[in-house]
Enzyme design. Structure first.
Site, PDB file in Angstrom:
ATOM      1  N   GLY A  15      59.614  -4.926  31.029  1.00 54.47           N
ATOM      2  CA  GLY A  15      60.369  -4.594  30.101  1.00 54.47           C
ATOM      3  C   GLY A  15      59.754  -4.713  28.779  1.00 54.47           C
ATOM      4  N   ASP A  38      57.734  -5.210  38.476  1.00 49.19           N
ATOM      5  CA  ASP A  38      58.947  -4.681  38.411  1.00 49.19           C
ATOM      6  C   ASP A  38      59.319  -3.519  39.674  1.00 49.19           C
ATOM      7  OD1 ASP A  38      60.205  -3.962  35.276  1.00 49.19           O
ATOM      8  OD2 ASP A  38      60.895  -2.910  37.022  1.00 49.19           O
ATOM      9  N   THR A 136      66.695 -14.227  27.858  1.00 48.65           N
ATOM     10  CA  THR A 136      67.871 -14.882  27.241  1.00 48.65           C
ATOM     11  C   THR A 136      68.952 -15.158  28.310  1.00 48.65           C
ATOM     12  OG1 THR A 136      67.025 -13.919  25.099  1.00 48.65           O
ATOM     13  CG2 THR A 136      69.195 -15.250  25.301  1.00 48.65           C
ATOM     14  N   GLU A 170      62.150 -16.170  24.433  1.00 46.37           N
ATOM     15  CA  GLU A 170      61.255 -15.327  23.508  1.00 46.37           C
ATOM     16  C   GLU A 170      61.860 -15.065  22.257  1.00 46.37           C
ATOM     17  OE1 GLU A 170      57.951 -14.324  24.520  1.00 46.37           O
ATOM     18  OE2 GLU A 170      58.607 -14.500  22.276  1.00 46.37           O
ATOM     19  N   LYS A 225      68.210 -20.574  21.781  1.00 44.88           N
ATOM     20  CA  LYS A 225      68.052 -19.252  21.753  1.00 44.88           C
ATOM     21  C   LYS A 225      69.214 -18.424  21.271  1.00 44.88           C
ATOM     22  CE  LYS A 225      66.327 -15.093  21.969  1.00 44.88           C
ATOM     23  NZ  LYS A 225      65.589 -14.101  22.718  1.00 44.88           N
ATOM     24  N   ARG A 265      67.697 -22.066  -0.515  1.00 44.68           N
ATOM     25  CA  ARG A 265      68.547 -22.653   0.485  1.00 44.68           C
ATOM     26  C   ARG A 265      69.236 -21.150   1.393  1.00 44.68           C
ATOM     27  NH1 ARG A 265      72.607 -25.531  -3.148  1.00 44.68           N
ATOM     28  NH2 ARG A 265      72.210 -23.495  -4.269  1.00 44.68           N
ATOM     29  N   LYS A 272      69.763  -7.544   4.766  1.00 43.40           N
ATOM     30  CA  LYS A 272      69.662  -6.005   4.564  1.00 43.40           C
ATOM     31  C   LYS A 272      70.922  -5.496   5.132  1.00 43.40           C
ATOM     32  CE  LYS A 272      67.005  -2.653   3.052  1.00 43.40           C
ATOM     33  NZ  LYS A 272      67.852  -2.169   1.940  1.00 43.40           N
ATOM     34  N   ALA A 273      71.793  -4.838   4.278  1.00 46.02           N
ATOM     35  CA  ALA A 273      72.939  -4.285   4.855  1.00 46.02           C
ATOM     36  C   ALA A 273      72.754  -2.913   5.584  1.00 46.02           C
ATOM     37  CB  ALA A 273      73.970  -3.900   3.587  1.00 46.02           C
ATOM     38  N   CYS A 281      70.020  -8.032  22.556  1.00 44.03           N
ATOM     39  CA  CYS A 281      70.314  -9.319  22.262  1.00 44.03           C
ATOM     40  C   CYS A 281      71.404  -9.781  21.586  1.00 44.03           C
ATOM     41  CB  CYS A 281      69.139 -10.025  21.826  1.00 44.03           C
ATOM     42  SG  CYS A 281      67.774  -9.985  23.131  1.00 44.03           S
ATOM     43  N   LYS A 284      75.298  -9.428  22.779  1.00 43.46           N
ATOM     44  CA  LYS A 284      75.132 -10.042  24.062  1.00 43.46           C
ATOM     45  C   LYS A 284      75.088 -11.541  24.004  1.00 43.46           C
ATOM     46  CE  LYS A 284      71.479  -9.664  26.773  1.00 43.46           C
ATOM     47  NZ  LYS A 284      70.785 -11.024  27.019  1.00 43.46           N
ATOM     48  N   ARG A 450      70.902   2.753   5.019  1.00 48.08           N
ATOM     49  CA  ARG A 450      69.804   1.890   5.210  1.00 48.08           C
ATOM     50  C   ARG A 450      69.219   1.682   3.857  1.00 48.08           C
ATOM     51  NH1 ARG A 450      68.967  -1.099  10.453  1.00 48.08           N
ATOM     52  NH2 ARG A 450      69.282   0.325  11.694  1.00 48.08           N
TER      53      ARG A 450
HETATM   54  C1  UDX Z   1      65.332  -8.294  27.645  1.00 43.09           C
HETATM   55  C2  UDX Z   1      65.016  -9.743  27.821  1.00 43.09           C
HETATM   56  O1  UDX Z   1      64.316 -10.141  28.569  1.00 43.09           O
HETATM   57  C3  UDX Z   1      66.148 -10.553  27.736  1.00 43.09           C
HETATM   58  O2  UDX Z   1      66.147 -11.882  27.183  1.00 43.09           O
HETATM   59  C4  UDX Z   1      67.523 -10.102  27.339  1.00 43.09           C
HETATM   60  O3  UDX Z   1      68.646 -10.949  27.807  1.00 43.09           O
HETATM   61  C5  UDX Z   1      67.775  -8.709  27.694  1.00 43.09           C
HETATM   62  O4  UDX Z   1      66.781  -8.024  27.928  1.00 43.09           O
HETATM   63  P1  UDX Z   1      63.943  -6.659  28.330  1.00 43.09           P
HETATM   64  O5  UDX Z   1      62.493  -6.703  28.582  1.00 43.09           O
HETATM   65  O6  UDX Z   1      64.360  -6.009  26.942  1.00 43.09           O
HETATM   66  O7  UDX Z   1      64.806  -7.901  28.834  1.00 43.09           O
HETATM   67  O8  UDX Z   1      64.537  -5.689  29.486  1.00 43.09           O
HETATM   68  P2  UDX Z   1      64.145  -4.245  29.952  1.00 43.09           P
HETATM   69  O9  UDX Z   1      63.337  -3.590  29.209  1.00 43.09           O
HETATM   70  O10 UDX Z   1      65.589  -4.011  30.492  1.00 43.09           O
HETATM   71  O11 UDX Z   1      63.454  -4.879  31.094  1.00 43.09           O
HETATM   72  C6  UDX Z   1      63.534  -5.856  32.413  1.00 43.09           C
HETATM   73  C7  UDX Z   1      62.923  -5.040  33.523  1.00 43.09           C
HETATM   74  O12 UDX Z   1      63.134  -5.973  34.607  1.00 43.09           O
HETATM   75  C8  UDX Z   1      63.141  -3.583  34.049  1.00 43.09           C
HETATM   76  O13 UDX Z   1      61.941  -2.877  33.917  1.00 43.09           O
HETATM   77  C9  UDX Z   1      63.769  -3.828  35.365  1.00 43.09           C
HETATM   78  O14 UDX Z   1      63.266  -2.768  36.194  1.00 43.09           O
HETATM   79  C10 UDX Z   1      63.164  -5.080  35.772  1.00 43.09           C
HETATM   80  N1  UDX Z   1      63.798  -5.639  36.874  1.00 43.09           N
HETATM   81  C11 UDX Z   1      65.239  -6.009  36.749  1.00 43.09           C
HETATM   82  C12 UDX Z   1      63.016  -6.011  37.841  1.00 43.09           C
HETATM   83  O15 UDX Z   1      61.754  -5.645  38.188  1.00 43.09           O
HETATM   84  N2  UDX Z   1      63.558  -6.812  39.201  1.00 43.09           N
HETATM   85  C13 UDX Z   1      64.960  -6.990  39.027  1.00 43.09           C
HETATM   86  O16 UDX Z   1      65.479  -7.602  40.026  1.00 43.09           O
HETATM   87  C14 UDX Z   1      65.690  -6.770  37.797  1.00 43.09           C
HETATM   88  C1  UDX Z   2      66.238  -9.906  17.877  1.00 32.67           C
HETATM   89  C2  UDX Z   2      65.890 -11.224  17.063  1.00 32.67           C
HETATM   90  O1  UDX Z   2      65.259 -10.998  15.771  1.00 32.67           O
HETATM   91  C3  UDX Z   2      64.623 -11.795  18.017  1.00 32.67           C
HETATM   92  O2  UDX Z   2      64.351 -13.014  17.457  1.00 32.67           O
HETATM   93  C4  UDX Z   2      65.278 -12.156  19.447  1.00 32.67           C
HETATM   94  O3  UDX Z   2      63.993 -12.601  20.056  1.00 32.67           O
HETATM   95  C5  UDX Z   2      65.667 -10.793  20.015  1.00 32.67           C
HETATM   96  O4  UDX Z   2      66.700 -10.200  19.025  1.00 32.67           O
HETATM   97  P1  UDX Z   2      65.556  -7.449  17.530  1.00 32.67           P
HETATM   98  O5  UDX Z   2      66.853  -7.316  18.281  1.00 32.67           O
HETATM   99  O6  UDX Z   2      64.485  -6.753  18.519  1.00 32.67           O
HETATM  100  O7  UDX Z   2      65.255  -8.873  17.655  1.00 32.67           O
HETATM  101  O8  UDX Z   2      65.505  -7.066  15.984  1.00 32.67           O
HETATM  102  P2  UDX Z   2      65.783  -7.471  14.782  1.00 32.67           P
HETATM  103  O9  UDX Z   2      64.853  -7.244  13.861  1.00 32.67           O
HETATM  104  O10 UDX Z   2      66.315  -9.009  14.827  1.00 32.67           O
HETATM  105  O11 UDX Z   2      67.214  -6.500  14.442  1.00 32.67           O
HETATM  106  C6  UDX Z   2      68.319  -6.506  15.117  1.00 32.67           C
HETATM  107  C7  UDX Z   2      69.247  -5.669  14.381  1.00 32.67           C
HETATM  108  O12 UDX Z   2      69.588  -6.304  13.189  1.00 32.67           O
HETATM  109  C8  UDX Z   2      68.756  -4.377  14.283  1.00 32.67           C
HETATM  110  O13 UDX Z   2      69.654  -3.168  14.332  1.00 32.67           O
HETATM  111  C9  UDX Z   2      68.490  -4.167  12.694  1.00 32.67           C
HETATM  112  O14 UDX Z   2      68.428  -2.917  12.052  1.00 32.67           O
HETATM  113  C10 UDX Z   2      69.419  -5.209  11.962  1.00 32.67           C
HETATM  114  N1  UDX Z   2      69.198  -5.751  10.789  1.00 32.67           N
HETATM  115  C11 UDX Z   2      68.209  -6.760  10.915  1.00 32.67           C
HETATM  116  C12 UDX Z   2      69.948  -5.541   9.692  1.00 32.67           C
HETATM  117  O15 UDX Z   2      70.804  -4.604   9.802  1.00 32.67           O
HETATM  118  N2  UDX Z   2      69.454  -6.143   8.625  1.00 32.67           N
HETATM  119  C13 UDX Z   2      68.609  -7.010   8.568  1.00 32.67           C
HETATM  120  O16 UDX Z   2      68.220  -7.540   7.605  1.00 32.67           O
HETATM  121  C14 UDX Z   2      67.990  -7.539   9.642  1.00 32.67           C
END
Ligand code: UDX
Ligand code: UDX
Length: 474
Positions: A15, A38, A136, A170, A225, A265, A272-273, A281, A284, A450
């Protein structure tokens, strides 16, 4: 056997995390073979597609790496068993969504796929295997994995298997995944066995400064994490709560962010609002933290973090109410354009995108939506909006509510009553507002959640303008 170097890596889950992470490891370690498996065949086919524009994950810089290493030392397949057998290290990168039913529903993570992975590893691995949690996970999941792996060993006395378990969460953010992987702020490795920790460390040391590789015990790593994501999300809810106050008082949220961000600090990042945080993530992980705290009877800790999620929902409801009010309290049959459906720019991911909830509110009030996004496919929008009913006659106008997809911004804007910028895609910064004004109905409204659009230019074109957290436009 125990001390042998990692030569073959298997990653379960191709994924957003597994794909880019393994691509970078393969790129940095040409002597290691990386097999990403996968169960989803069409996803694997897409990873193997000759046309690199068809990769299942869009990330700047990913195509170039895939081109360099795919079929050399990076392989995508559905052959889990075979690849588990030959792996020295196995990363678990499967998804762990929030449970929708049963104990902990709505808050705890569903670990069924992680459990399934652990069972397969227990069954098919050979020799010594380092099992690495990459997804995670709730704190103490490593214990579950350990129990599954070792219960198999107890039953099978003729085995030659041994396991080490590590947590290596990650921290990549979508849209900047490759940069985050190549130049990480830190790499976190949690575990109890020094040898296994060192073997994984050796992989990262090929491109990461040793001082940036932090080692902890398993539980600290798992908890860190969740806490890192909770702290980041908390900053967004904090600034979003202030955006509402800015609108009422005539202050400007961007000026406030800048002014407070100069304090070293506080720091300037993640202030960013916007329409609320999305992504797979943040919500959850906070809900997991809330669940964990409640489980241990820490009511105050749980309530504190839950408030971050409550404010996030409120921000979306607030935006929706403002839009309805500006359109004279009635949006039935009005054409409203959604500019941006991904949860942030530079990704095609829509999981938990604020656009989903805001679109749902608007559809349920009878609006006619034209949804546009430069990277998200119509199919993904369909899946997220599935089951939406319109508020009109309490019946579906079509299977998915009254909306259609239109990639072309100007076609989407034709005869529209309003447009809402929900994702900060660069392309929206250069919209020709005179042209938009000619195409749209009058009065036509632009809502910028935005802060990427110059309100004066929009107003000069004859359109009405509202910008999140900006008292000037209230
Ligand atoms: C993320 C992060 O790995 C995780 O930290 C977070 O908690 C949720 O999602 P991500 O890679 O973004 O995972 O998820 P996704 O794009 O859904 O990929 C997961 C993949 O695992 C899917 O392609 C799914 O088909 C595969 N999978 C799931 C397997 O191959 N075997 C399984 O039993 C379940
Ligand atoms: C996040 C964490 O940043 C990353 O470290 C973790 O591994 C997975 O979750 P991600 O969800 O991919 O990453 O994107 P991120 O850039 O953190 O943005 C999350 C959400 O917050 C987005 O909807 C973004 O638009 C929003 N955001 C982010 C704001 O609204 N304002 C900000 O200043 C920053």
């Amino acid at each position: 056997m125990y001390r042998k170097q990692i030569k073959n890596i298997c990653c379960i889950g191709a994924g957003y995390v597994g794909g880019p992470t393994m691509a970078v490891i393969a790129d940095k370690c040409p002597d290691i073979n990386v097999f990403v498996v996968d169960k989803n065949k069409s996803r694997i086919d897409a990873w193997n597609s000759p046309d690199l524009d068809l990769l299942p994950v869009y990330e700047p810089g990913l195509k170039e790496i895939i081109k360099r290493v795919r079929f050399k030392n990076l392989f995508f397949s559905t052959e889990t068993i075979q690849n588990i057998k030959k792996a020295d290290a196995i990363f678990i990168s499967v998804n762990t969504p929030i449970k929708t039913s049963g104990l902990g529903a709505g808050q705890a993570s569903n670990l069924k796929w992680v459990e399934a992975c652990a069972k397969e590893i227990a069954e098919f691995s050979e020799g010594h295997t380092i099992v690495i949690e990459k997804s995670t996970l709730p704190v103490r999941t490593a214990e579950i994995i350990k129990k599954i792996l070792f219960s198999k060993l107890k039953k099978d006395i003729n085995h030659d298997k041994t396991f080490s378990i590590l947590s290596n969460p990650e921290f990549l953010a979508e849209g900047t995944a490759i940069k985050d992987l190549e130049f990480p702020d830190r790499v976190l490795i949690g575990g109890e066995e020094e040898n296994a920790i060192n073997q994984l460390k050796t992989i990262y040391e090929r491109w990461v400064e040793p001082s940036r590789i932090i080692t902890t015990n398993l539980w600290s790593s798992e908890l860190s994490k969740l806490v890192a994501n909770a702290f980041l999300a908390q900053r967004i809810s904090s600034i979003n709560s202030i955006s509402a106050l800015c609108e009422k008082t005539g202050a400007d949220i961007n000026e406030v962010s800048r002014a407070i961000g100069f304090d070293s600090r506080i720091g300037s990042k993640f202030l960013k609002a916007g329409p609320g945080f999305g992504g797979s993530c943040f919500k959850k992980d906070i809900l997991n933290l809330v669940y964990l705290s409640r489980y241990f009877g820490l009511k105050e800790t749980a309530n504190f973090w839950e408030q971050v999620v409550i404010i996030n929902k409120w921000q979306k409801e607030r935006i929706y109410s403002i839009i309805v009010n500006k359109l004279f309290g009635n949006i039935t049959d009005k054409k409203i354009v959604i500019l941006g459906f991904s949860f942030k720019a530079n990704t095609n991911d829509v999981r938990e995108s604020p656009a989903i909830e805001i679109s749902q509110y608007l559809l349920s009030e009878g609006a006619n939506l034209s949804i546009s996004d430069p990277k998200v496919d119509e199919e993904n929008i369909k899946l997220s909006l599935n089951g939406i009913k319109t508020g009109l006659s309490n019946q579906d106008l079509n299977e998915y509510g009254n909306w259609h997809f239109e990639r072309d911004i100007y076609k989407a804007l034709k005869n529209a009553d309003a447009a809402i910028v929900l994702t900060e895609w660069d392309t929206y910064k250069t919209i020709n507002w005179n042209k938009a004004s000619d195409l749209m109905n009058s009065p036509g409204w632009i809502f910028d959640t935005r802060s990427i659009i110059d309100g004066n230019v929009v107003k000069d074109s004859g359109l009405e303008f509202w910008s999140l957290g900006n008292g000037d436009y209230d």
